[in-house]
Design a protein around this motif. Structure first.
Motif, PDB file in Angstrom:
ATOM      1  N   THR A   1      -2.764  -8.923  -2.360  1.00  0.00           N
ATOM      2  CA  THR A   1      -1.545  -8.117  -2.424  1.00  0.00           C
ATOM      3  C   THR A   1      -0.746  -8.438  -3.684  1.00  0.00           C
TER       4      THR A   1
ATOM      5  N   ILE B   1      -1.986  -6.746  -6.805  1.00  0.00           N
ATOM      6  CA  ILE B   1      -1.566  -5.351  -6.974  1.00  0.00           C
ATOM      7  C   ILE B   1      -0.161  -5.304  -7.559  1.00  0.00           C
TER       8      ILE B   1
ATOM      9  N   VAL C   1       0.838  -1.198   0.000  1.00  0.00           N
ATOM     10  CA  VAL C   1       0.000   0.000   0.000  1.00  0.00           C
ATOM     11  C   VAL C   1       0.876   1.254   0.000  1.00  0.00           C
TER      12      VAL C   1
ATOM     13  N   GLY D   1      -6.235  -2.043  -2.566  1.00  0.00           N
ATOM     14  CA  GLY D   1      -5.266  -1.602  -1.565  1.00  0.00           C
ATOM     15  C   GLY D   1      -5.947  -0.925  -0.389  1.00  0.00           C
TER      16      GLY D   1
END
Lengths: 277, 284
Positions: free
Chosen positions: B238, B241, A111, B260
């Motif tokens: 994850t 991404i 992130v 996210g």
């Protein structure tokens, strides 16, 4: 009898854990060392990293880390000092800051990668560069660094503060000459945590500092970090395993070396200060 | 040095830096929302749940298989790491002779610091070939679970050891005075007393496993499908991404930012629960 069974079970699971962990470590050390050589450290990578070395990647890794530390150390120390010595212990406002820092600690690294890409690379126009990557990592390691330093500063015996006050020292001078040197062990711990996390990081760097494995000419160039290199070699390059293991060995060694330097550097800086007083 | 006027400006300076650092969280969240907006506004977020496949280029955004894969990996890793980690902690605190204990602790600390990409490399080159001999294709949910277990074991063991050490000495003395054997002391008195501390450590480990990208990306095989078998390749949220950010544009990119955002909210929720438990443990 049952008692002995339980003891046996505990020892067995401890041994199992130790065996698995030693298995990982020994593989990395044996396979890594067998491919490692002086030229591996000094050469440019060739053939997508299958042969050649990791010199530009080492330089990029260090530059990214340098940017991250250059930003996060002064900011982090400032916030830690503010939280421990310039605000009431029970202040609501300081608690909100602590809360947001603790929340930041939990945010997954991928992130941070998304954020760094959107904010540093695109919004601020820094592109895929060592600066983007370093700043992203700075955001990532700041919270842990601040909280570790703060707890170290708060743990300094209050008599020292009272003594400094009695001598007529300003609060700023007290922090600078007495509290920071006294909190050195906590600052080292914070640094080690930060360096470890930043050097190990992969997911946050792929989309901020990028993939380019040439020697960076400035911090505005894209640079591939060691961790990204290991990922690329093992996933995208067939026959890259040996070089990947050697890079993994270098990465672990680098983390241990940097931790030692951090320890020595902080001790030296702060010892000098205590004596000067 | 007697000049106290310096404290005022220094205080203001430090406070502004603190506010700046506090704003990072807000900045991260607002940029996630801003970039994810095209994929979540006007009820567009519903497609994440109702679409039955992940073909972002064709406008299909069903992420439920990846959420399930992430959850399956995390649950599997916790199921393995919890008993192993807690028994390691019991070993460390009650059974290990002092020198063995300090070496064991050192080793756990060292392993907690090993980069996840190295666990991924090791999993891919050592673990996956072993699983292939058993059942192809090797890169699988099982491989991801095993690698994650290794990664979170040190966390579970070290936090559990800390919780066990913090149990008041009188409790142990009382249990011993009642004539309980060591096993019963540990199982009936110490573990229940350290329960909240252990659970809060486990929650941190869950957050780490859910957020882990590299190791999972390297060993799980990355096929978008529901985790129906231990040997089937799956793709974590994850990993998705990391795999698609390189070429994603438009709503596809927005979809990745939205996943996210979801991940962040999940992990923050877990961290919040862990900190509540910890403060409860400190009070109780």
């Amino acid at each position: 009898m049952k008692e002995r069974g339980f003891t046996l079970l505990i020892w067995a699971s401890a041994l199992l854990v130790a065996a698995m962990l030693l298995w990982v470590l020994s593989d990395v050390f044996i396979k890594g060392l067998s491919h490692l050589s002086w030229s591996f450290l000094m050469d440019e990578p060739s053939d997508s990293g299958r042969s050649g070395g990791i010199a530009p990647i080492l330089i990029s890794t260090l530059l990214i880390l340098l940017v991250a530390l250059f930003v996060s150390i002064p900011l982090g120390l400032a916030v830690a000092v503010w939280l421990s010595d310039f605000t009431e212990q029970r202040s609501e406002f300081a608690n909100i800051i602590r809360l947001t820092l603790d929340a930041l600690t939990g945010v997954p690294s991928i992130v941070y990668g998304l954020f760094g890409n959107a904010f540093f690379s695109i919004f601020l126009g820094l592109g895929f560069s060592i600066v983007s990557g370093g700043l992203t990592l700075a955001c990532m390691i700041l919270p842990v660094f601040i909280r570790t330093c703060e707890s170290g500063l708060s743990a300094v015996n209050n008599d020292w503060r009272k003594g400094a006050l009695a001598l007529g020292l300003s609060r700023s001078a007290t922090v600078w000459h007495i509290l920071l040197p006294a909190a050195a062990p906590a600052i080292v711990t914070g640094l080690i945590l930060g360096i470890g996390r930043a050097t190990a990081e992969t997911a946050a760097l792929i989309f901020t500092s990028g993939y380019v494995d040439r020697m960076p000419e400035s911090v505005m160039d894209s640079g591939r970090s060691l961790a990204v290199h290991i990922y690329d070699l093992s996933m995208n390059v067939t026959g890259g395993d040996d070089a990947a293991y050697a890079s993994a060995f270098v990465l672990i060694t680098l983390i241990i070396l940097l931790n030692t330097f951090a320890q020595a550097g902080v001790n030296r800086w702060l010892k000098g200060r205590l004596v000067a007083l | 040095m007697l000049n106290k006027h310096i404290d005022k400006p220094v205080s203001v300076l430090l406070m502004s830096i603190a506010v700046l650092c506090g704003l990072i969280l807000l900045l991260v969240l607002s940029f996630l929302v801003k970039e994810a907006w095209p994929a979540i506004n006007d009820g567009a977020w519903r497609s994440f749940l109702v679409d039955d496949a992940w073909y972002p280029l064709e406008g299909l955004f069903g992420i439920s298989p990846m959420i399930l894969a992430s959850l399956a990996m995390t649950v599997g890793a916790i199921l393995l790491a919890l008993p192993l980690g807690v028994s390691s902690a019991i070993f460390l605190v009650f059974y290990a002779p002092a020198p063995v204990g300090s070496v064991y602790r050192l080793m756990l600390n060292l392993l907690a610091g090993i980069p996840s990409v190295i666990y991924g490399l090791w999993g891919l080159t050592k673990l996956v070939p072993l699983i292939v001999q058993w059942q192809a294709p090797g890169v699988s949910l099982l491989a991801a679970i095993l690698v994650l277990t290794l990664m979170i074991l040190p966390t579970v063991a070290l936090t559990s050891a800390a919780a066990l050490t913090a149990v008041p000495q009188e409790l142990i003395a009382g249990a011993a005075a009642l004539g309980l054997t060591r096993k019963s002391q540990i199982l009936l008195v110490l573990i229940p007393a350290a329960k909240t501390g252990i659970i809060s450590g486990v929650l941190l480990a869950v957050a780490r496993a859910l957020g882990e990208t590299m190791a999972v990306l390297m060993v799980a095989g990355n096929v978008v499908q529901n985790p129906t078998s231990l040997f089937a390749p799956v793709r974590a949220l994850t990993a998705n991404i990391a795999l698609e950010m390189a070429y994603a544009t438009g709503t596809h990119r927005a979809g990745l930012f939205a996943s996210g955002l979801l991940l962040t909210l999940l992990v923050l929720l877990l961290a919040w629960l862990a900190s509540r438990l910890r403060s409860q443990a400190q009070r109780g």
